[in-house]
Design a protein around this motif. Structure first.
Motif, short mmCIF file in Angstrom:
data_model
loop_
_atom_site.label_atom_id
_atom_site.label_comp_id
_atom_site.label_asym_id
_atom_site.label_seq_id
_atom_site.Cartn_x
_atom_site.Cartn_y
_atom_site.Cartn_z
N GLU A 110 0.83 -1.10 -0.03
CA GLU A 110 0.04 -0.11 0.02
C GLU A 110 0.83 1.29 -0.02
OE1 GLU A 110 -2.27 -0.52 3.39
OE2 GLU A 110 -3.74 -1.82 2.56
N ASP A 111 0.37 2.20 -0.62
CA ASP A 111 1.27 3.75 -0.85
C ASP A 111 1.01 4.39 0.61
OD1 ASP A 111 2.58 5.40 -2.13
OD2 ASP A 111 0.85 6.79 -2.24
N VAL A 112 2.10 5.07 1.02
CA VAL A 112 2.04 5.93 2.00
C VAL A 112 2.88 7.26 1.39
CG1 VAL A 112 2.37 4.20 3.62
CG2 VAL A 112 4.30 5.04 2.72
N ASN A 113 2.66 8.26 2.17
CA ASN A 113 3.28 9.49 1.76
C ASN A 113 4.50 9.54 2.13
OD1 ASN A 113 3.80 12.13 0.89
ND2 ASN A 113 2.73 13.06 2.62
N ASP A 114 5.42 8.99 1.38
CA ASP A 114 6.79 8.93 1.38
C ASP A 114 7.81 9.56 0.52
OD1 ASP A 114 6.23 7.27 -0.69
OD2 ASP A 114 7.75 5.60 -0.02
N GLU A 115 7.14 10.32 -0.34
CA GLU A 115 8.00 11.18 -1.57
C GLU A 115 8.07 12.56 -1.10
OE1 GLU A 115 9.88 9.91 -3.74
OE2 GLU A 115 9.69 7.81 -3.52
N ALA A 116 9.30 12.94 -1.16
CA ALA A 116 9.45 14.79 -1.15
C ALA A 116 8.99 15.06 -2.21
CB ALA A 116 10.68 14.87 -0.65
N PRO A 117 8.41 16.40 -2.14
CA PRO A 117 8.18 17.19 -3.41
C PRO A 117 9.67 17.17 -4.12
CG PRO A 117 7.94 18.40 -1.61
CD PRO A 117 8.24 17.25 -0.85
N LYS A 118 9.50 17.99 -5.29
CA LYS A 118 10.58 18.10 -6.28
C LYS A 118 10.50 19.35 -7.36
CE LYS A 118 13.78 15.81 -9.43
NZ LYS A 118 13.92 14.44 -10.10
N PHE A 119 11.25 20.07 -7.05
CA PHE A 119 11.26 21.31 -8.11
C PHE A 119 11.81 21.06 -9.64
CE2 PHE A 119 11.46 23.36 -3.94
CZ PHE A 119 10.77 24.47 -4.16
N ASP A 120 11.13 21.65 -10.43
CA ASP A 120 11.55 21.28 -11.88
C ASP A 120 12.95 21.57 -12.23
OD1 ASP A 120 11.14 24.10 -11.64
OD2 ASP A 120 10.53 24.29 -13.67
#
Length: 2018
Positions: free
Chosen positions: A416-426
């Motif tokens: 199951e997916d969890v919120n584990d990815e950090a945002p990323k700028f272009d």
């Protein structure tokens, strides 16, 4: 007297052996002597009642002969001797009844005879074995080993000289221990021939069987075959004969399943059944022939057999786990994973494992607990990296007993997916440009943020740090927030970060770096480097010449910072021009100069930049053009200083001139800054005329005091004042020069000035010692701090010697104080025997530069003290006297060394003890010992003489040492071996000559005997020294293992024999051997641990050499071998697919040294089983399918392979799961081919991605399978148009927007895949640009101008694709805002503005001119404010623009004012303009004339006077202009008939030749200067003229350059020391005196008399050097300095003790000369401390050493508990001081409580650390330790250097106030030895060692007790016993007293170091002698009690007597006693 019976001797021997247990060898040596003594002394028929005392006496005497050095038998107690007496009495009076011997034989001592068999006897026999008869007289009979060593059972009872002997048993015979000899007893009797004997010992059944274990157990499978061995029990019967040790086994209860053999082996009778009987228990009995029996227990456990596979409770399990999570899968449905054995009765445990995972790349992510089946994730998943969230885990359960019995199941795991990815700028970094001063909210750029988690990025955007002048909106648009800081000149770029942070936990964040580069705008005006520049034009002007250069700077970039210069005003006459680029101003045409006037030209320069809207700044340049002026100096008097010692020609100062105060000041500053490193001051004089008129020359018109030649010279042209002659401060301290400046005109014009040059003293004289070298003699062992000598250092420079004194090298053991006194620093190294003299240097070095120094050599010679005792070269000397002795022959020479000098080192030798018979004499000078008379030698005996030699030096207090000399005098001895049997070993196969052993023998001399091998001589040899060697190579395998080698010794007359038993030991010389190589087959699923093959090897060697250990090589670690049995088993699981065949190398290695080995090959074939599941070609398949693809289309062909063969390798395919699911399924997979097809239509908008789990299974049983995944991506089709967020956009921008700056962002969305990422914009504009992201910006090369156009309208079209795309339209309106881009402008202003000087103020201002600037801008940008650019308190503007004067304006101070005006608007950014105006003041007469200098002085000799002679010139100036500045001079006061004053020039001249002046006269007048103003103003000056009759020389000097005075110490204050005198050179001047140093101790009166301020003490300081300064009343005053040396003379003072009261303690047993404490007094008089004499004020039991102050014991016994002494110290002149000593006499300890330890450190090192050592010992022991004595073990002095050391330390331990016994202290020292060694290491370093010295002397037996025991044992002869005993004791006591007296008077040694304040200041002890751990001097012996008055206990007396008797005894004296 009849001999002692043999039976009595036997009993005595037994008792003696018991008493001397462990010392049999020594007993055997002395028994014959005991028997002999008993035969002589005791009449056995007369009774034995007194035998105790007689035996004790005789044994003591015999012990001294046989050698008591090793064992002391005199310590046997009375009970011991009584037991011997009992044995004698029983042996004599009670007949010994023995049974008849087994055999009676006649000895054969002549020929060889056969072995005789004595018969047979049962074991356990005790008694006589053989009665031997016929022993020839004079024959020696011995009992020896024959073949077997059975002498442990036998002994020979034989007395030499008798004809019979008896062989008896020593213990009962044991047939079992004679099993090796077949129960036959072997021995032989030797009497010249071997008489061999044999005795058969019959075995009897006296032992029953015994089991080796009390319990046996085994486990057997129920399928074990019959006749199989299960276990073996073993019982042993110790009887030696087979008839008694053969056993029979039986067990109960009876069983049909097992039977037992006669060897104790249990075997299976029939097939076992686990279900019927799982366990058996038996009692096993072992019996011998006589039914002696023993039992043991046996347990046999039956194990079940397993034949069914395990199974899982479910074939499919499902579980979920979140990504990034590891650990157990807790929620598994339908229930937890479980498998169990199909055999329910056995229920064998299973082990779980993972067989495969699909996709296979996640295999390592899972782990299953092999015991519980719990499935865990060991490596967490990242769902974003997964194509599908479904994973299939194939698990397996296998039985632990058979891993081939397995079961399989599948676990489907959903991630199951969890919120584990950090945002990323272009972009990780943004780099954009922005125009500085951009308005607020201007768009800079837009950042795009993405998030791989579902839903994308949801969070906030933030700029870090928040202080950054930018903001960011939620859509990522960055705008200007604070426009004020956007200044490129302050900050060229802004670097910050933007943070994207999620709203939901865990609030991931990301940052990107942003760099915003500011583009330049012309917002800075040029800035001049100075507000005022100055230039000059002189008469030599030429057109084009440079005048001055201005410079301005502009921080703007590019063209905005490029500057152009121009002259705006002030150049109306066109004299100047300026270079527009460089700013250099040059002369455009010649300026007409004016005489006596300086023209000024104020120029106003403008610097303008190149900006589109340019900016400017202004500066003023003042150009001066002076006309012609006469030379004149700035000042009339200059002061300077020059150091003495400078070479002639040195540059002192420059001279120049000018003509106006302003210029003077400027040039003066220039000169001072120019020559600050070269000159002392500057004189200025110039003439601006041209040619010769402007050429100024300089000269010195006068020097005071004069000299020939002149001291100074002034170069006429260069103006440089130089030194012409060397200066000497001590001769002249100040010079006054009159300098003259004149031009070259006609008539020449000139000016004068004065220069005062002070001569500065220079440190140019080095210090000097009173002598070049010093040499003194001092006694060695001086105390630390003792004064040796005092050195005097002088320095000719001012102040004398000021510096430091230092000894070189610094390692020298001396120090020097600042007053020059050399003292002892390290007294420890003042040892003449080590260093006879010390040579070093003393350096005197000045504190100030250049740090002159001087050195003097000091030689200190050490005088000898008798501080070393003689030291013998050896502690023991040996000498021999043989039969050829002659009187006077040398025996031995002793030698002692004494490092002391002279008589202190001269040694005399003497024999102190051991020469009572006078056999020896010694040469007192050489130490040679010679024979004084013949020694009566004795056959078969070696006499020994112990001589104790004393070496004594010749010192006043002599020191001594002792050594021992052992002189042996052997008589005639028969050669014989010391042992009858020797044993040795030799290794086989060695070359001949191998050393076996050395036999010991006695022969004198040893060279006269012959050694030979009489048996086995062909194999062995013996050397003359007794070394036994092999003659041939011995073989263990082919020859005997043991040899009896008979050897003999003979001197030609007598001989002796012995036997050497040689054992031959085996070596490893045979390799192990294998029978053959082996080949085996093993299935690949064989269980680990199962047997493969057994391989055996054999070895012919025996013992360890034949023990074989096996090892394997090869096999990749999958096989192991039992190192003992050679059984090869499986060590790891096999895999046929990996390796089908193994070739192993089996190594057999024996245990010999070196080891030998052999190898064999084992071939292992691995057979196949079905153990490989199918495997897909890819772990994951990636497919893309258009959403318009037709149903039934083939998408991909899947492929899986299986390594197994046949049906096991046949694969079928299926889809096990589809995600997301659909009904019906969207895809189908053909089972046989693996072709994947589309089964249902696709829709991108509904599902964009499918994940299929595909399954491949083989045809095996059980079937194995593998999984893979297929990811199908649905491809989109473009069908949605883009959309703007608004239909129209409006925005406002400033007209100064920079090219490339962002304005706003157009937001466009698209529902198609990828959104609007591939779209573009269509628009029409030459000014604006729109990029792909929708950012609207101003084109880089474009600019906005509101005045030209104030708004723009654009239509923008968004198209989503490059071709065939869909579009949308929006309107954009841009409004241009105004920007302040116009500067204010000034109106035309007159130049200059003339205004009268006056006193103006704020209340009464003066109006000068009205100025109103204008600005073309509108609104606030056009509103102008006028102000002064720099604040000036004298001027300000009124609101209407009127310039006002609001402060006092003085033309004489400042004639013109240049004001900078600033006009500023109110725009943002603010614009301003600068203009410069000049206000010129008109003059008013308001200044008085001023004299320069304010006073004048001149001197003249009468003989040089003449009428009209110029004496001096007055000079005054008036700063006013015109007539107001003209001056007239006159004398207002004090007119003199001798002087005249010129009213215009100010010259003062003589009116006559002064012939009527008869004495020195001083004229004082007041001159007045008046100007021509209205009203006129005036000023005055003082004029002084000295008329001298004889000389003009002026100088102050002392009568003497230095003074030397002396006075006695301790004088009261105000005592006159001496007087100094200084002369000023003229009666016109007075002199005053002052002290510069030691003002606290001395003072000086006005007439130069020096007085003391307080008492002086020579001992504190002997010399004082004063600095006295004299100052005269001249103007300026002069001074002189002299040095005064004051010597404080000594007055004899009484000595002083360091303390008025001392405390010490001493034990009451302390002997004579025991040191107690050392007192120390000091004599304040220099050098007298070492001459003090110490004494006690009254007689006492203590005394004191007169030289050292060491208090020692005379007699401490019976002195009471506390003694008070008065000690006196007297100096050489009779003055004295006293101190009190309180001595506590301690009675808490006795001499028996003294403990001695030995330390391997020099005694002097230990002495110095006695207090520390006491603390260390106390710390380890836990008691208070008082060290009594420290001394060297050989009696040598503690200071003697030695290669190795053994220092003895004696001490007493106290527990509170009670002494701890020596025994308890010694035990604790041994138990705490490691801790004590650690403490000693800290104290002495280098790992010191110690040992406890124990005194083996113990009190002798109480003779009264012995006598009483003898009386009790012989009651029948009481009277005879008592009489005999007392008679013997009387004689012996008399003898012992004589020995005591001799010992006490002769045994005397030197006393060593001691300092014994035991509890307080203890540093010493009583010395002990280390030789044999006995007291080493008379005083030490007296500790046990005084000889003359024996007041101690009888026990102490006995201890003392026995100790001294043993120390003093010798062979000679004992022979006399016998």
């Amino acid at each position: 007297m009849p001999p002692l019976p043999q039976a009595a001797k036997l009993e005595v021997t037994k008792v003696v052996r018991e008493l001397f247990s462990g010392k049999a060898l020594v007993v055997d040596e002395i028994l014959p002597e005991y028997y002999k003594a008993l035969d002589v002394v005791i009449g056995w028929k007369e009774g034995y009642g007194n035998c105790s005392s007689l035996i004790a006496a005789e044994i003591h005497l015999i012990s001294s002969v046989v050698g008591t050095g090793e064992h002391d038998y005199t310590n046997m107690d009375g009970a011991g001797w009584s037991r011997i007496c009992v044995a004698l009495v029983v042996a004599v009076w009670l007949p010994v009844i023995n049974g008849s011997p087994i055999g009676t034989t006649t000895i054969n001592c002549v020929s060889v005879s056969e072995a005789k068999h004595l018969g047979a006897v049962d074991e356990e026999y005790s008694g006589d074995v053989e009665l031997v008869t016929g022993i020839p007289p004079g024959t020696s009979l011995t009992l020896e080993v024959d073949i077997f060593d059975h002498l442990q059972f036998l002994e020979l009872i034989y007395t030499p000289g008798e004809s019979t002997a008896t062989v008896r048993t020593k213990k009962p015979l044991d047939a079992d221990k004679l099993a090796d000899s077949d129960r036959v007893l072997y021995y032989k009797l030797v009497c010249g021939q071997d008489n061999k004997r044999r005795l058969t010992v019959n075995d009897i059944n006296d032992n029953g069987p015994e089991f080796q274990q009390s319990f046996y157990n085994a486990t057997v499978s129920e399928i074990t075959n019959p006749e199989t061995k299960v276990l073996q029990v073993t019982a042993v019967d110790k009887d030696s004969s087979p008839q008694f040790n053969t056993l029979e086994y039986s067990f109960e209860p009876q069983s049909e399943d097992f039977y037992i053999t006669n060897t104790g082996v249990f075997r299976v009778k029939r097939r076992l059944n686990y279900n019927v009987a799982p366990k058996y228990n038996f009692i096993v009995t072992a019996k011998d022939v006589d039914k002696r029996q023993n039992t043991t227990s046996v347990e046999i456990i039956v194990t079940d057999y397993d034949n069914l596979n395990p199974y899982f409770s479910h074939s499919l399990y499902q579980a979920t786990i979140s990504e990034n999570q590891d650990g157990q899968l807790s929620e598994i449905t339908p229930e937890a994973i479980k498998a169990q054995d199909g055999d329910s009765g056995i229920n064998m445990t299973v082990v779980y494992s993972i067989s495969s995972v699909s996709p296979a790349k996640y295999q390592a992510n899972f782990n299953i607990n092999s015991g519980t089946g719990v499935l865990s994730v060991v490596t967490a998943f990242d769902r974003e990296d997964m194509d599908s969230g479904e994973i299939s885990v194939n698990i397996k359960a296998a039985q632990t007993d058979d891993l081939l019995k397995t079961a399989a199941a599948i676990v489907s795991v959903t991630v199951e997916d969890v919120n584990d990815e950090a945002p990323k700028f272009d972009q990780p970094k943004y780099n954009v440009s922005l125009l500085e001063n951009s308005p607020a909210d201007a768009v800079v750029f837009k950042a795009v943020v993405t998030d791989l988690d579902q839903g994308g990025f949801v969070g906030t955007l933030k700029i870090l740090p928040e202080s950054t002048p930018f903001s960011i909106s939620p859509d990522g648009t960055v705008r200007v927030r604070n426009t004020e800081v956007l200044d490129r000149e302050v900050t060229k770029a802004f670097v910050f970060q933007i943070e994207a942070k999620e709203t939901d936990a865990p609030h991931h964040s990301a940052t990107a770096q942003v760099t915003i580069n500011l583009l330049d705008e012309n917002d800075n005006s040029p800035n001049f480097t100075s507000s005022m520049y100055e230039g000059k034009v002189f008469a030599n002007q030429t057109v084009g010449m440079p005048v001055v250069q201005v410079k301005a700077e502009d921080p703007d970039d590019g063209i905005n910072g490029e500057i152009q210069y121009s002259i705006d005003f002030g150049n109306s006459d066109g004299y100047f021009s300026i270079n527009g680029v460089t700013g250099e101003i040059t002369l455009a045409k010649t300026i007409p100069l004016e005489d006596n006037r300086q023209l000024q030209f104020p120029l106003f320069i403008t610097a303008r930049d190149g900006g589109r809207l340019s900016r400017s700044a202004s500066a003023q340049v003042m150009v001066t053009a002076p006309g012609t002026l006469k030379p004149q100096f700035i000042e009339k008097l200059y002061h300077g200083t020059v150091a003495e010692g400078q070479d002639p020609g040195v540059h002192i100062l420059n001279v120049s001139s000018t003509f106006q105060q302003q210029v003077f000041t400027q040039m003066k500053a220039e000169v001072f800054s120019k020559v600050r490193f070269l000159t002392l001051l500057s004189l200025s004089a110039t003439d601006p005329d041209d040619g010769a008129n402007g050429r100024v020359t300089f000269s010195i018109s006068k020097q005071d005091p004069p000299s020939a030649p002149a001291v100074f010279e002034l170069e006429a042209a260069s103006r440089v004042l130089k030194l012409a002659q060397p200066l000497n401060y001590s001769q002249v301290k100040q010079f006054t020069l009159t300098v003259h400046a004149s031009d070259g005109g006609s008539p020449s014009l000139s000016g004068n000035s004065s220069v005062v040059v002070k001569v500065k003293d220079v440190n140019n004289n080095p210090p000097m010692f009173s002598k070049g070298s010093y040499e003194v003699e001092v006694s060695e062992n001086l105390a630390g701090g003792a004064s040796i000598l005092t050195l005097e250092v002088t320095d000719a420079d001012e102040g004398g010697f000021v510096g430091t004194l230092k000894i070189l090298p610094e390692s020298t053991p001396f120090s020097i104080s600042p007053d020059g006194t050399v003292r002892v620093r390290n007294p420890e190294v003042l040892d003449r025997e080590v260093t006879k003299a010390f040579v070093f240097q003393i350096e005197a070095k000045e504190t100030d530069a250049p740090y002159h120094s001087a050195t003097a050599q000091v030689t200190i010679n050490l005088l000898d003290e008798n501080d070393n005792s003689p030291n013998f070269t050896s502690s023991m000397y040996e000498g021999k006297v043989f039969a050829n002795q002659t009187v006077g022959m040398p025996v031995v020479q002793v030698k002692a060394e004494d490092p002391d000098d002279g008589i202190n080192g001269e040694i005399q030798y003497s024999i102190d003890f051991g020469n009572s018979d006078g056999y020896f004499s010694i040469n007192g000078g050489t130490g040679e010992i010679t024979l004084a008379k013949t020694i009566p030698l004795e056959d078969d005996r070696q006499l020994q003489f112990h001589l104790f030699i004393t070496a004594r030096d010749g010192g006043r207090l002599s020191r001594s040492a002792s050594a021992e000399v052992m002189v042996t005098a052997p008589g005639t001895l028969k050669p014989h071996f010391l042992e009858k049997l020797y044993q040795g070993t030799v290794v086989e196969e060695q070359d001949p000559g191998v050393h076996i052993l050395n036999v010991r023998f006695l022969a004198i001399p040893p060279e006269t005997v012959t050694l030979a091998v009489t048996k086995e001589g062909d194999k062995f040899s013996i050397s003359s020294s007794g070394e036994v060697k092999t003659k041939v190579k011995l073989d263990y395998d082919e020859a005997p293992h043991n040899y009896s080698v008979e050897i003999s010794i003979s001197d030609g007359t007598t001989s002796d024999t012995a036997v050497v038993k040689v054992e031959v030991t085996d070596i490893n010389d045979n390799n192990p051997e294998f029978a053959s190589n082996v080949s085996k087959s093993v299935p690949e699923n064989a269980e680990v641990g199962s047997n493969v093959a057994e391989i055996k090897a054999t070895d012919k060697d025996s013992g360890f050499n034949k023990e074989i250990r096996y090892s394997l090589r090869g096999g990749e670690g999958r096989f192991s071998i039992d190192p003992v049995s050679g059984l090869v088993s499986l060590a790891a699981q096999l895999d046929r697919e990996t390796t089908a065949e193994y070739e192993l190398l089996v190594v057999a290695e024996d245990q010999g040294r070196p080891a030998r080995s052999a190898t064999a090959t084992l071939q292992v074939q691995v057979t196949d089983v079905n153990d490989n599941p199918p495997k897909f070609s890819e772990q994951e398949y990636q497919l893309e399918v258009l959403e318009t693809e037709s149903v039934g289309a083939t998408l991909h062909s899947l492929s899986a392979t299986d390594k197994d063969d046949g049906v096991n390798g046949r694969v079928t395919y299926s889809i096990s799961q589809q995600d997301p699911p659909s009904v019906p399924a969207a895809f189908e997979l053909e089972a046989a081919s693996g072709v994947l097809k589309l089964a249902q239509p696709l829709n991108y908008s509904q599902v964009k991605l499918f994940t299929l789990t595909v399954h491949a299974s083989d045809g095996g049983s059980p079937s194995l399978s593998g999984n893979s995944s297929v990811v199908v991506k649905v491809k989109d089709v473009n069908n949605n148009p883009p959309m703007f967020s608004k239909g129209s956009y409006e925005v406002e921008v400033s007209e100064n927007l920079a090219g490339g700056a962002s304005i706003l962002t157009l937001e466009v969305t698209d529902a198609d895949e990828g959104g609007f990422s591939n779209g573009h914009f269509v628009y029409t504009s030459d000014i604006f640009d729109i990029n792909k992201q929708g950012v609207v910006s101003l084109k880089i090369n474009s600019a906005l101008d509101r005045e030209t156009r104030d708004s723009y309208s654009l239509q923008v079209v968004a198209v989503d694709q490059a071709s065939g795309g869909l579009s949308a339209t929006a309107q954009l309106k841009i409004t241009v805002l105004d920007y302040n881009d116009n500067s204010p402008q000034f109106p035309s202003i007159p130049y200059p503005l003339e205004f009268p000087e006056g006193d103006y103020s704020e209340e009464k201002p003066g109006e000068i001119f009205t100025i109103v600037p204008t600005d073309a801008d509108i609104g606030p940008n056009g509103e102008v404010t006028l102000s002064l650019a720099s604040h000036n308190p004298l001027f300000r503007f009124r609101e209407d623009g009127m310039l006002l004067a609001v402060g006092s304006l003085d033309r004489e101070s400042i004639e013109t004012y240049d004001l900078v005006l600033k006009a500023s608007d109110k725009g943002s950014p603010q614009k301003e303009n600068i203009a410069t105006i000049r206000v010129s003041l008109t003059d008013v007469n308001d200044e008085r004339p001023q004299f320069n200098p304010s006073s004048y002085h001149s001197s003249i000799l009468q003989k040089d006077a003449e009428k009209g002679k110029l004496l001096l010139t007055l000079s005054a100036s008036d700063p006013d202009a015109g007539n107001n500045s003209l001056i007239t001079y006159r004398f207002s006061e004090g007119n003199s008939k001798y002087l005249a004053l010129n009213s215009e020039t100010g010259e003062v001249t003589l009116t006559s030749d002064l012939s009527d002046v008869t004495e020195d006269t001083r004229l004082l007048l007041t001159a007045e200067a008046t100007d021509h103003g209205t009203p006129p103003l005036s000023a005055t000056a003082r004029v002084m003229v000295d008329i001298r009759i004889a000389s003009l020389a002026e100088g102050l000097a002392f009568q003497s350059s230095s003074y030397n005075f002396s006075l006695q110490e301790n004088q009261p204050a105000e005592v006159s020391v001496g007087q100094v005198l200084a002369y000023s050179g003229s009666t016109l001047y007075g002199v005053s005196y002052a002290l510069k140093t030691h003002t606290n101790l001395f003072s000086i009166t006005s007439d130069g008399e020096i007085l003391t301020e307080e008492e002086l003490d020579k001992e504190q300081q002997e010399w004082y050097i004063l600095e006295v300064e004299a100052v005269d009343t001249r103007t300026p005053p002069t001074s002189a300095v002299t040095l005064v040396r004051i010597h404080v003379e000594d007055v004899n003072e009484p000595p002083e003790f360091a303390s008025e009261e001392y405390e010490a303690s001493v034990f009451n047993f302390a002997p004579y000369k025991t040191p107690v404490i050392q007192v120390k007094a000091f004599d304040p008089d220099v050098g007298h401390s070492s001459a003090l004499v110490y004494s006690l004020t009254e007689d006492s039991l203590f005394d004191v050493d007169p030289a050292s102050g060491l208090v020692y014991v005379v007699s401490a016994a019976n002195t009471g508990k506390e003694i008070t002494l008065k000690v006196k110290a007297t100096d050489p002149k009779g003055l004295d001081a006293t101190a009190t000593i309180k001595i506590e006499v301690q009675e808490s300890a006795s001499s028996s409580d003294v403990v001695t330890i030995a330390i391997n450190r020099p005694a002097n090192v230990v002495e110095k650390k006695v207090p520390e050592l006491e603390k260390s010992l106390g710390k380890v022991l836990g008691w208070t330790v008082n060290i009594i004595q420290v001394w060297s073990s050989d009696g040598s002095d503690t200071r003697t250097l030695r290669a190795s050391y053994r220092t003895l330390v004696s001490f007493v331990a106290l527990d509170d106030t009670e002494a701890v016994s020596a025994e308890e202290v010694q035990k604790k020292l041994q138990s705490e030895s490691d801790e004590l060694k650690a403490e000693l290491d800290l104290l002495f370093g280098e790992k010191p060692d110690f040992d406890v010295v124990t005194d083996s002397t113990t009190p002798a037996s109480n003779m009264a007790v012995v006598i009483a025991l003898g009386v009790l044992l012989g009651l029948s002869l009481v009277g005879l016993i008592i009489a005999t005993v007392f008679a013997v004791r009387y004689k012996r006591s008399k003898k012992l007293k004589a020995l005591d007296k001799e010992s006490l008077t002769s045994n005397r040694h030197s006393v060593g170091y001691a300092n014994q304040n035991f509890r307080k200041q203890s540093e010493s002890s009583v010395r002990w002698d280390s030789d044999k751990n006995k007291p080493g001097d008379k005083e030490t012996v007296q500790w046990g009690g005084k000889v003359e008055d024996r007041r101690t206990s009888k026990k102490d007396n006995d201890s003392l007597n026995l100790s001294e008797r043993r120390n003093s005894g010798s062979s000679g004296s004992l022979d006399s006693a016998l």
